[in-house]
Enzyme design. Sequence first.
Site, PDB file in Angstrom:
ATOM      1  N   TYR A  52      26.903  54.721  22.949  1.00 63.21           N
ATOM      2  CA  TYR A  52      26.840  53.825  24.099  1.00 63.21           C
ATOM      3  C   TYR A  52      25.405  53.329  24.277  1.00 63.21           C
ATOM      4  O   TYR A  52      24.500  54.104  24.609  1.00 63.21           O
ATOM      5  CB  TYR A  52      27.308  54.525  25.371  1.00 63.21           C
ATOM      6  N   SER A 215      39.540  52.739  29.471  1.00 63.70           N
ATOM      7  CA  SER A 215      39.886  51.345  29.783  1.00 63.70           C
ATOM      8  C   SER A 215      41.137  51.258  30.662  1.00 63.70           C
ATOM      9  O   SER A 215      42.109  50.599  30.307  1.00 63.70           O
ATOM     10  CB  SER A 215      40.087  50.538  28.499  1.00 63.70           C
ATOM     11  N   PRO A 216      41.125  51.914  31.823  1.00 64.27           N
ATOM     12  CA  PRO A 216      42.326  51.959  32.658  1.00 64.27           C
ATOM     13  C   PRO A 216      42.707  50.634  33.312  1.00 64.27           C
ATOM     14  O   PRO A 216      43.777  50.541  33.911  1.00 64.27           O
ATOM     15  CB  PRO A 216      41.966  53.000  33.728  1.00 64.27           C
ATOM     16  N   GLY A 220      45.200  44.733  26.110  1.00 66.51           N
ATOM     17  CA  GLY A 220      44.776  44.568  24.729  1.00 66.51           C
ATOM     18  C   GLY A 220      43.632  45.505  24.410  1.00 66.51           C
ATOM     19  O   GLY A 220      43.487  46.569  25.002  1.00 66.51           O
ATOM     20  N   VAL A 225      40.447  42.418  31.994  1.00 68.01           N
ATOM     21  CA  VAL A 225      41.187  43.245  32.942  1.00 68.01           C
ATOM     22  C   VAL A 225      42.435  42.498  33.396  1.00 68.01           C
ATOM     23  O   VAL A 225      42.448  41.269  33.468  1.00 68.01           O
ATOM     24  CB  VAL A 225      40.311  43.624  34.160  1.00 68.01           C
ATOM     25  N   PHE A 226      43.481  43.254  33.705  1.00 66.12           N
ATOM     26  CA  PHE A 226      44.721  42.619  34.157  1.00 66.12           C
ATOM     27  C   PHE A 226      44.713  42.330  35.653  1.00 66.12           C
ATOM     28  O   PHE A 226      45.469  41.486  36.134  1.00 66.12           O
ATOM     29  CB  PHE A 226      45.937  43.472  33.783  1.00 66.12           C
TER      30      PHE A 226
END
Length: 305
Positions: A52, A215-216, A220, A225-226
């Site tokens: 990271y 990645s909650p 994809g 983000v949704f």
Amino acid sequence: MNTLKLGTSDLDVPVVAVGCMRLDTLDAGQAERLIGSALEQGANFFDHADIYGGGACEERFAQAVGMTSRVREGLILQSKCGIRQGMFDFSKEHILASVDGILKRLKTDYLDVLLLHRPDALVEPQEVAAAFDQLESEGKVRHFGVSNQHPRQIDLLRRSVRQPLIANQLQLSITNATMITSGFNVNMENGAAINRDGGILDYCRLHDITIQPWSPFQFGFFEGVFLDNDKFPELNAKINEVAAAHGVSNTTVAMAWLLRHPARMQPVTGTMNVQRLSDCLRASEVTLTRQEWYAITLAAGNVLP
């Protein structure tokens, strides 16, 4: 902040982990405010990896928290190793060198948890076992786990490694939930019935390995983000409806969807925004009903047979 036992260990950890993958994008003051806010809310479990920011995230964390031996006592630190430029590497030499670098950057003598970061096709379990034994005997790592591994890969390691593998970090969100939705479709002749991970969800539950969803909020593979995304109108409408019913944000509901699962997962946040982090952590206080959980799942485009 509610807690859970991490795998079979004696570690009581917050049900939401604070991910530090983008910490190097913050300046010193911003990083200090983010970490301080997390600690004020009882979120003292921080997830790192040696890749990271090329190590800069771990350095920024140590600076932000003002690392001392006394400060260290109040933290639970997890980091990952095994990803190198153009390859994965679980060799004993690389694991040991990686941990030394992690400890130096975090300004600490030990990690609470070390995860192997993605599967190495050339893994030799005996080398991993030797590395883990040395790290444990030297007091540098107290607990071990894996990331993105399926059941047979874990079994292969467990045949040689003495220490319990207490966590498996896997990509999981409302829109990336095949490890859950394939269970709806057992014995069905449709694409949703394809078992893409070897039954890792049930395997981890059977072996008391804590799943740490990463990645909650992503759909994809880092495509965005949704939440509040025009690509998911039905899903967002349902999440917003549930959020209004509970008096919380849509971020809180999306995180609470993961926490509602009986596997007792520990999602890892990715946000560098103080308010959104607080919304994530508040999910600890929200329990979705069975009806709400299924309604959100179906609104994401999943179909019950």
